[in-house]
Scaffold this active site. Sequence first.
Site, PDB file in Angstrom:
ATOM      1  N   ARG A  36       0.844  -1.198   0.000  1.00 48.28           N
ATOM      2  CA  ARG A  36       0.000   0.000   0.000  1.00 48.28           C
ATOM      3  C   ARG A  36       0.877   1.245   0.000  1.00 48.28           C
ATOM      4  O   ARG A  36       0.735   2.140   0.835  1.00 48.28           O
ATOM      5  CB  ARG A  36      -0.940  -0.028   1.207  1.00 48.28           C
ATOM      6  CG  ARG A  36      -2.289   0.568   0.839  1.00 48.28           C
ATOM      7  CD  ARG A  36      -3.392   0.274   1.791  1.00 48.28           C
ATOM      8  NE  ARG A  36      -4.556   1.005   1.284  1.00 48.28           N
ATOM      9  CZ  ARG A  36      -5.802   0.778   1.618  1.00 48.28           C
ATOM     10  NH1 ARG A  36      -6.084  -0.165   2.474  1.00 48.28           N
ATOM     11  NH2 ARG A  36      -6.784   1.492   1.116  1.00 48.28           N
TER      12      ARG A  36
ATOM     13  N   GLU B 283      -3.138   4.788  -1.350  1.00 44.90           N
ATOM     14  CA  GLU B 283      -2.060   4.474  -0.417  1.00 44.90           C
ATOM     15  C   GLU B 283      -1.738   5.602   0.544  1.00 44.90           C
ATOM     16  O   GLU B 283      -1.014   5.402   1.524  1.00 44.90           O
ATOM     17  CB  GLU B 283      -0.817   4.083  -1.216  1.00 44.90           C
ATOM     18  CG  GLU B 283      -1.083   2.836  -2.060  1.00 44.90           C
ATOM     19  CD  GLU B 283      -0.061   2.596  -3.150  1.00 44.90           C
ATOM     20  OE1 GLU B 283       0.580   3.566  -3.575  1.00 44.90           O
ATOM     21  OE2 GLU B 283       0.084   1.439  -3.571  1.00 44.90           O
TER      22      GLU B 283
END
Lengths: 159, 783, 287
Positions: free
Chosen positions: B370, B740
Site C-alpha cells: 500500500r 495508499e
Amino acid sequence: MEVNITINGSEHASDVEPRTLLVDHIRRTVGLTGTHVGCDTTSCGACTVLMDGTPVKACTVLAAQADGSEVTTVEGLKGADGLHPIQSAFTDDHGLQCGFCTPGMMLVGASLIAENPDPSDDEVRWAISGNLCRCTGYINIVKAIQTAAARVAESSNGS
Amino acid sequence: MVAPTTPAEIGGIGHSLQRKEDARLIEGQGNFLDDIDLPNTLHMAILRSPLAHARINGIDSEAAMALDGVLAVVTGDLMDQHGLAWMPTLSGDTQAVLATDKVRYQGQEVAAVIATDPYIATDALELIEVDYEELPPITTPQQSLEEGAALIRDEKEGQTDNLAYTWETGDQGATEEAFAKADRVVTLETHYPRSHPAPLETCGIVADINSVTGQATIYMTSQAPHAHRTLFAMVAGLPEQNIRIVSPDIGGGFGNKVPIYPGYVVATAASLLIGQPVKWVESRTENLISTGFARDYYMKGELAVTDEGRILGLRVNMLSDQGAFYSDAQPTQFRAGLFHVVTGSYDFPAAHIDCKGAFTNKAPGGVAYRCSFRITEASYLIERLVQNAAYEVGIDPAEMRLRNFIQPEQFPYETATGFVYDSGDYPTALRTAMDEVGYEDLRREQAEARAEGRLIGIGIAHFTEAVGAGPSRTYDIAGLKMIDSAELRVHPTGKAILKLGVKTQGQGHETTFAQIVAEVLGIPANDIKVEHGDTNHTPYGLGTYASRSTPVGGAATAVVARKLADKSKKIAAHLLEAADEDIELASGVFSVAGSPDRSVTIQDVALAAYTNLPEGMEYGLEDVTYYDPPNLTYPYGSYIVVVEVDPDTGVWQVQRMVALDDCGVRINPMIVEGQICGGLTEGFAMSAMQWITFDEDGNCIGANFMDYLVPTAWETPRFELLATEVPSPHHPIGAKGVGESATVGSPAAFVNAVIDAVAHLGVRNIDMPVLPDRVWAAIEEAS
Amino acid sequence: MFPSRFDLVVAQTVAEAVEAKVDAGEGGRFLAGGQSLIPMMKMRVAFPETLIDINRIGGLDAIERANGHLRVGALVRHADVVASDATFGAVASAAPWVADPLVRNRGTMCGSVAHCDPEGDWNSVLFATGADVIAQGPGGERSISIADFVDGAFTSTLGEEELVVGLRIPVPSGRSGGAYLKLERKIGDYATVAVASHLELDDSGAISAAGLALTSVNPINTKVGDAEALMVGQQPSEELFAEAAELAAAAAEPRDDVRGTAAWKRQVVRTYTKRGLAAAAQQAEGS
C-alpha cells in the site's frame, strides 16, 4: 459418512470424509463459493455461515457436525422479495471494497440485527470483532449494519 | 470540493455513485481465484523448509508418490531439468523456485505435490523426507554484514559477502556544508519493522495448459496481469500469443499480488507436464511466511536545523533487510524504491541519502505494501525527525512544520533529491486539520492532564507522496516501461465498453473509470462496462500498485474518451449540418454554439458512427490510448492523532484521528473516503500491532493470524476525514491517486502522538509497533 | 490447511462417549466446540485417530444455579455464559473476553477448561472462585477441584477414559464481587496477562473470602494463595490491594517474548491486580 445438511432451504445429502470441513463441503461439494477461506486459525471469519441461525466459522466446524442443521450462506440471504436489507445497505453505505470478507460480515450483521434492532456503534463493532476486513477500516461496515437495522425497524413499524 | 458538472443520472466526476461491482459481491457471486473450478483440476501443495538455513543433502519422495491420489512430486532437480529451478526477481537478482542446493529461509519452497484433492496433497507433504544439514542462520542485516558472516548466497557468481545492493543519491558536499552551518543536528535512529500486506484472500493460481495447442490460460491473483504475461513469456519461454492471464476478482492486493511467486512457476510447469489444470491456493501461513513482505528498513536520519527552527539539510543512512533474495518490486533505476522522497513536504536545499541492503535468512519480498515503492518508510522517517527537531529547538511541532513547508507559490518545486513536486498548499492543509481537531485547546488539555499525572499526546504527520509511476524516461520494471492504457468502444446504441490495462483489487475501477468516461462523453456511467484483468481482452499496461491506476490508467481513460469526443463532435456537426468548431459538448449533448436548440445526443452520435458518417470518415467509435505520464503526481495530507497513554501499563488508546487528504480531483468522493479509511486502518495496524519478526533461529513469528495481528473493528480507531482539492496540473482530470496515502502518512501520526505523550520525560523514539511494553519501558527509562 | 484422516464417533449419551473413548484409547479425543482442536488438527499439530463428537448428547447444555453452585454443562458455549443471568462476578466479567464472538458461539467453557492452556481465561476464573470440575469415566462421576485438575501446560489429571461433563462453581451467599481484567493485543488474542479477582465480604465489610489467579504468566494458570490469605479478615483498601498486587507480581514468572518483556508483564500483573481487586470490592460493596 452420510450427512444431510439443509443449505439455504435445500437439502443436500452427501457422502463425506469425517475430516471434511464444513466450508470445503459448502464450496466444493455443494458448489456455493460465496463462502470464503481467509486463514487457517479461526481468526478471520471469511468463512462465516449461519448454523441454525448462529454465526460460526465454517472452517472450524466439520461437515459431519452440521449433519441435520440448517445452514445459511451469503447465497441464501436474498429472499423472495429481493435483497436482504443488509445486502442493499452494504452497497448504499459502501460497506465493501474487495468483497472477500463481505459475506461473513453481512451474515454476522444480519444475525445481530435480528436480535438487536438498534445496535450502537460499539455493539456493532463488538459483534463483528471475529471478522477481519483489510480494505474498509470497518467504518462503513458498521454504518451499513446500522442502516440495515434502521430499515428493518422502519419496515416492521410500517407494517 | 468542486461540484459535479454532470447530472446524477450521468454520474460523471464528483458523484458518489454506488459501485457497480457490488451487485455480484453482495450475493456471493464474485469469482475469486479459488472459485474457479475447471474440469480435471489437480491440486498442488508445497513442502516448505522448517529451517532458516540448511543444506539439502537429499529428498526422498517415494512414500509420497505411493499415496493414492498423488500424481507427481516436483523437486528442484526436476525443475532444474527444465531450466526452471531459479527465476529472475523484479530487482535483477535470481530467486530459487524450488531449492536445489540450500534453503535460505524458513518457509522456502522445497518440493510440491500434485494430487487429485487438496486434502491428499497436504497428506503427501508429510511423507516427503528431506535430509537437511543445518547451517547458522543470519537473522539481522547487521549480523549479515559483519566480517566473517556465513555467505547466504554462495551460489551467486562473484558474491563474496551478504551485501545485496548499495545506492546513494543527493548532494553529499552540499549536505556537509548545510550541516556545518547548523546550530544543532537532530538524530533519529529507528526501525520500520517487517510487515506483510496480508490481503484477506491469499495468493493463488490455476494453470491450464493445453499440451496439444500450447494454449496457456493462467488464472492468477495478479495486480499486473499484462506484465505477468510478458514476464512468463520471457522466463518460461512460452510464446506470448499463447499466454492468457486472467486475473479474476481479487480479494485485496496491497502489493502482495505484484510479484511472480515460485508456486506460480511450479504449478504452471506441472500443468504443462501433466496436461491438466493445476490449482494452488496459499494457506494463510504460506502467505505470511513466504510471499511479499514489506518494509524492514533500519534508518538513521539527521536533520541540520537552526535555532529558529529552519531545516538546512538532511542526511540519511539506511540499511534494509532484504531476506534471502533481492526481489523488491520497484523501478529499475532506483535500488531503494522512491525512498529518496524522504525530504518530505519541506523546503531545504541539501540532502544526501546513503542506502544499502543485506541478505538475511528470511523470506524475500520488499513489495510496495500500500505504498509507492518505499515512500512509506521515507514519509515515516522525515515526519518523526521533524517532530523531534521541534522538541530540540523548543517550538511546537506544528509550528516547526509551518516554518519549513514548501509554500504554494514555490510549485513546481524541485526537491534536493530531484523530484519535481507539481502542486500543493501544505499550510492550508495543516491549518485546516488543526482547526478541526482544536489544536490549541488540545495543547492546553495536555498540560492540564500532565499536572494530574495523565499522559495525553498529540501527533502530527504531514506527508507528501510521489505516485503514479511513471514517466517512461525514468520508470520501468524489469525493462517494461510504466505506461498504461485504456481502450474505449461505444456501441451503436450509445452504450460503451472500456478496457483497462490496470486491474482492481477492490478499489472500484468498474465504477470510477466509467465515471471518467461519463464526465467526458456524457454516456451514463451505468451504461459503461469496464473490463480488466484478462490479457486477451484488455490493452497492455503495467497494472495496479503504487497508486498508479488513476494517475496513469485514469489519465489514459480521460484521453481516449476525449479522442472519441473529438470524433463525436465531427459526427454531430455532420448530423446538425454545422461547422465542426461550432459544436459544444456538455453532459452528452452536442449543440451548436449560439443555437442551443439545435442538438443531438451522444446516443445519436454513436448510432451515426456506424450508420451515417461524414464523407471520408472511418466507421466506428472506438480508440485506444497508451498514456506516458509527464510527471508523477504528489498527493499529500495532514493527519493529527490524539492518544492517551496509561502510565502504569504503557497501553495507549486513540482518542481522535483527524485526517485531511488532498488527492486532487475526487472522481467518486465515497470511494475516495473508503480508500482513506482502509489506509488509515493499516497505518494504525503497523504503528500498534502488525509486524513480522523472527527468533534467533530464524523462525518466523507472525506466521498466522493469531500471531500476525490484524486489527478488528474493536481496536480500529474512528476517523474524522477532511479534504482540500488542489488539482494535479498535468493530469488530464487533475486527479492524483489516493489508495495508499493514508497508509503512507498515518503511521508517523500515531507514533508521534505516543511519543508526544511522553516527550516531556525526554523520550524521543519508540520503534514500531509501539507495543505497550515498549512504551512502559521508555517511560521507566526516562523517569 | 486440512486435518489428517480420523474416525468419527457421534455419541448420543455420555456413556456412549466414554465407551468410545475406552475403545479408542490414547488416539481418541473428545470433540465439543472444536475451536482449539480443529485448528490444531488443520495445522497438523494434533492427529487424533478417533474423534468422539459429544455435541449430540442431551442434557449437557445447561448453565444454572443449583444447591449454591453455578453448574455449567459440557456443551455450554462461551456465548451461553455471556448471555446467562445465572453468572456472577469474575465468571460474568471474563466471558465476553474469551476469544471472539463467533468462536464463543461454538467453543465450550468445559472444553477450554479441559484444554488447560495456560493462556486460557477460564481456569484462572475457576481458581479464583474455587470451582470443581466434574468428570465421568467408566467407573462413574467424580468431582475434582480445579487445583487438583490442572496438572501443567495442556495437561490435566483427567483420566484417559474420562470426559469433563460439567463444572461446579460455588456461588457466594453474601456480598461478593469479582473481575477479570485481560490485557490482549486484539480481540481473539490470548491473554498477554490477565488477572481474575474474587472477593466476599462479611457483615462488617471485611473480606471473608478472596480469590486471585493469573493467566499467561506462568506455565499454568496461577492461584496466588499468599495474596488470598493476606486479604482474608482485612478491610478492603488501596494499601491492602497494593500489597496483594506485590505478591501477585512475585508469583508471576513470565517470559520475555513477542508480547512484551517479563518485567513489563509483571508490572501489568501488579496494575491489573490492584484494579481488579478494587473493582471486585466495589462490586461487593454495592451488592
